[in-house]
Design an enzyme around this catalytic site. Sequence first.
Site, mmCIF file in Angstrom:
data_model
loop_
_atom_site.group_PDB
_atom_site.id
_atom_site.type_symbol
_atom_site.label_atom_id
_atom_site.label_comp_id
_atom_site.label_asym_id
_atom_site.label_seq_id
_atom_site.Cartn_x
_atom_site.Cartn_y
_atom_site.Cartn_z
ATOM 1 N N LYS A 80 -15.497 91.339 -68.136
ATOM 2 C CA LYS A 80 -16.293 91.024 -69.303
ATOM 3 C C LYS A 80 -16.184 89.658 -69.813
ATOM 4 C CE LYS A 80 -17.405 93.309 -73.927
ATOM 5 N NZ LYS A 80 -16.840 94.413 -74.746
ATOM 6 N N SER A 155 -20.789 97.186 -76.115
ATOM 7 C CA SER A 155 -21.001 95.750 -75.816
ATOM 8 C C SER A 155 -20.675 95.612 -74.379
ATOM 9 C CB SER A 155 -20.292 95.104 -76.560
ATOM 10 O OG SER A 155 -18.977 94.978 -76.657
ATOM 11 N N SER A 179 -16.958 100.499 -77.067
ATOM 12 C CA SER A 179 -17.549 99.740 -76.303
ATOM 13 C C SER A 179 -17.240 99.640 -74.608
ATOM 14 C CB SER A 179 -17.198 98.183 -76.688
ATOM 15 O OG SER A 179 -17.973 97.970 -78.139
#
Length: 500
Positions: A80, A155, A179
């Site tokens: 990420k 996210s 997330s």
Amino acid sequence: MSELITKSALELAEGLRSGEFSSVEVTQAHLDRIHATEDDFGSFITVTDELALETAKSVDARRGSGEDLHPLAGVPVALKDLVVTAGVRTTAGSKMLENWVPPYESTVHLRVQDAGLPVLGKTNLDEFAMGSTTEHSAFGTTRNPWNLERVPGGSSGGAAAALAGFQAPLSVGTDTGGSVRQPAAFTGTVGVKPTYGSISRYGIIAMASSLDQVGPMGRDVADAAALHELLAGHDPLDSTSLPDEVPGFVAAARRGDLGGKKLGVIRQLRGEGYQDGVIDSFTAALDIAAAAGAEIVEVDCPSISYALDAYYLIMPSEVSSNLARYDGMRYGLRVEPSDGPVTAETVMAATRAAGFGAEVKRRIILGTYALSAGYYDAYYGSAQKVRTLVQRDFARAFEEVDVLVSPTAPTTALRFGAESDSDPMALYLGDVTTLPANLAGIPGLSLPSGLADGLPVGLQILAPARQDIALYEVAGPLEAALAASGGRVLDTLAEGLTAQ
């Protein structure tokens, strides 16, 4: 299309050790898949072909010379884009850091490098991890491989889509209020939020420091467990890092059964507002668990009813504090005012206006208000008291049961635009099942429980703090029981892929 991309991470690891194929072959197959599908999925912000292949070649050479390597050496991974990578652009999905190349390494990236995992690239996310759909990235939206008209969650939407789209066998995400777990549920993958402090946050761009936690993601429980083992462990560079030894998560996922396990169903996370298909899938999974020997017990956690309100005061307050550093003075974007004097105040105002998106600004304003004089005790202080009550409720519940279970999210993957069509505050209700674990600092895991209207549904497992191994002791055999009953959820996508 190479069959290598449909293998699990541990299958790839075994094939690499036996010499069935090389890390270069595995890495190139995944890079080819990324470049063939990225226009459809939008999983990545940056793809690091050269660095990934360089690592793969090194691993192959070291393995060929007889060197003893990490079990996952040569298996590719995606990170990420909140994970700081020295020499590789790290954006946090924001214009504020669009061209920032960090001069230092995160502990997570160092552990991945030391173990010899080729990093395929940096995955897309909601800006500074603020959002539940990955529609808030400054670098475009990510689409769900199950249905390109649906969001992958957020996210960590890019990390989840990379797994479901067979672009990467492993991903690293972060979880502040769900997330990792919510996008795992939306994409039919496995996502883990470890105990707070069990994986180093050094070099992870902060959103809300008391809630953020790095989370391993995979296409099955054992893969996530293997990545968890690699990332976990004490880090002296992180003042919140726990000194605990790392247990054998993979072995825990593969041993035993559900016989004698007590699964507590949280009454407050099974009420109104849940999609019918989600409840049906959750109920069916409980029946399968019971048939496999688990005891299902309903438990009360009354303070969870207030957790959403507390979270959306604590989180934006910490956002307001953490994002104050992006001022146009030290690093990242700098914008000078188009008219008027150029002062520290006007540069800061112009930079933050241009660099932050709407959702980030919304949360900064909310947090600044909650921390302001005259409101601190009424809002932030009261929210912290609720946080304590949530922790106590969980502690009491775990005196009765081994783990707690609930749906991971109230719905399946949303359609694009659902957020803009609704009150943003109302959309925050989608975090109601996941955020209590972040408030309490306990570990949680989402695994696929089935399909509803052709889209994946996730089942969440919660365990006591510092007992992450309990997640795998239940998730592993439950995953096997669910597969025996109706097949693995991701097999549906894999079958379509191999037919191409």
